[in-house]
Design an enzyme around this catalytic site. Structure first.
Site, PDB file in Angstrom:
ATOM      1  N   LYS A  79       0.825  -1.218   0.000  1.00 12.59           N
ATOM      2  CA  LYS A  79       0.000   0.000   0.000  1.00 12.59           C
ATOM      3  C   LYS A  79       0.854   1.260   0.000  1.00 12.59           C
ATOM      4  CE  LYS A  79      -4.366  -1.806   1.262  1.00 12.59           C
ATOM      5  NZ  LYS A  79      -5.416  -1.995   2.225  1.00 12.59           N
ATOM      6  N   ARG A 120      -3.903  -9.873   4.744  1.00 11.78           N
ATOM      7  CA  ARG A 120      -4.248  -9.884   3.309  1.00 11.78           C
ATOM      8  C   ARG A 120      -3.010  -9.409   2.548  1.00 11.78           C
ATOM      9  NH1 ARG A 120      -6.236  -6.610  -0.684  1.00 11.78           N
ATOM     10  NH2 ARG A 120      -7.799  -7.544  -2.055  1.00 11.78           N
TER      11      ARG A 120
HETATM   12  C1  9MG Z   1     -10.097  -5.273  -1.227  1.00 10.87           C
HETATM   13  N1  9MG Z   1      -9.124  -4.751  -0.289  1.00 10.87           N
HETATM   14  C2  9MG Z   1      -8.052  -3.968  -0.577  1.00 10.87           C
HETATM   15  N2  9MG Z   1      -7.394  -3.661   0.548  1.00 10.87           N
HETATM   16  C3  9MG Z   1      -8.069  -4.277   1.564  1.00 10.87           C
HETATM   17  C4  9MG Z   1      -7.900  -4.330   2.954  1.00 10.87           C
HETATM   18  O1  9MG Z   1      -6.926  -3.675   3.563  1.00 10.87           O
HETATM   19  N3  9MG Z   1      -8.767  -5.049   3.679  1.00 10.87           N
HETATM   20  C5  9MG Z   1      -9.797  -5.707   3.079  1.00 10.87           C
HETATM   21  N4  9MG Z   1     -10.650  -6.400   3.864  1.00 10.87           N
HETATM   22  N5  9MG Z   1     -10.015  -5.679   1.756  1.00 10.87           N
HETATM   23  C6  9MG Z   1      -9.168  -4.971   1.026  1.00 10.87           C
END
Ligand code: 9MG
Length: 259
Positions: free
Chosen positions: A204, A238
């Site tokens: 990110k 994730r």
């Molecule tokens: C779809 N998506 C992109 N970034 C995310 C994040 O940090 N958490 C979740 N639950 N979905 C995400």
């Protein structure tokens, strides 16, 4: 949780996995790398991304879901559209990851009678405008209160609490300072709700801001962020880079558990 974007404009894979074959071989690689959950997403949620039509989202997601639903790993679908939720649940998806936290009453109706897991994420504003000027008086308290309110809404609407996990939504309507404040206090949010917490920090912009690196060079920063989140109680990470994250977690866990 491994990210499987089927978005031509995906911010991190540049459309590499837009085709079915490429998506499936990426999923196979994640499985052999030790993924626990595969998160399929058809609509990009990067800042400024335009919304996708329902038809296009279904066209992207459904073939991948049909091909993967018997792969032996739980499948999550990243969507906020209730119509997509209905379709993917009928096709056997195990989890719905709603970046809008099931705020739409139709989203709650779509999921309440099933038994799939649900990820409630916090986002200020929407992907088109969320990074314009995010504002909080107390980001940790506001995200915690939002998640608490959403959990209450879902459980009062008939959803078993055991189906829910919570997510502060790193990068979704947050500055670098907001993201770092949340990361530092993840354990407080988790303790307040006493539910499994999912954290998505991989590649990110906060990693880019801290390292000065482009999206394709953020592996080391992403691993450090994943470990910081795990240290503060995150139970689901994730990530894009499954193999490297699994290795890092193994070493981190062994060090914690050694006597
Ligand atoms: C779809 N998506 C992109 N970034 C995310 C994040 O940090 N958490 C979740 N639950 N979905 C995400």
């Amino acid at each position: 949780m491994g990210v499987l974007n089927v978005t031509p404009d995906s911010f991190s894979d540049g459309g590499q996995f837009a085709s079915l074959d490429a998506a499936l071989s990426h999923a196979e690689q994640m499985i052999s790398d030790g993924v626990d959950i595969i998160d399929i997403g058809g609509e990009s949620s990067r800042p400024g991304a335009p919304p996708l039509s329902l038809d296009e989202e279904l066209k992207r997601v459904m073939p991948v879901l049909y091909a993967l639903r018997d792969c032996g790993k739980p499948i999550s679908v990243d969507t906020y559209k209730s119509e997509v939720m209905h379709e993917v649940l009928a096709a056997g998806t195990d989890m719905i990851n709603d970046i809008r936290g099931f705020r739409a009453p139709e989203a709650l109706r779509a999921v309440k009678d099933g038994d799939c897991a649900l990820c409630i994420m916090h986002m200020q504003s929407d992907p088109q405008t969320m990074q314009v000027n995010p504002q909080y008086e107390d980001v940790v308290a506001e995200v915690r209160d939002f998640l608490q309110e959403r959990v209450r809404n879902l459980t009062e609407g008939g959803v078993d609490r055991q189906r829910i996990c919570i997510d502060p939504g790193f990068g979704f309507g947050k500055t670098l300072a907001h993201n770092l404040g949340l990361l530092k206090n993840l354990d407080r949010i988790q303790a307040a709700l006493d539910l499994p917490l999912l954290a998505g920090l991989s590649r990110k912009s906060m990693i880019g801001a801290l390292t000065g690196r482009q999206v394709e060079d953020r592996l080391a920063g992403s691993i450090a962020a994943a470990l910081a989140a795990a240290e503060r109680g995150a139970r689901i990470l994730r990530v894009h880079d499954v193999a490297a994250t699994v290795d890092a977690l193994r070493v981190w866990q062994a060090a914690r558990e050694s006597v």
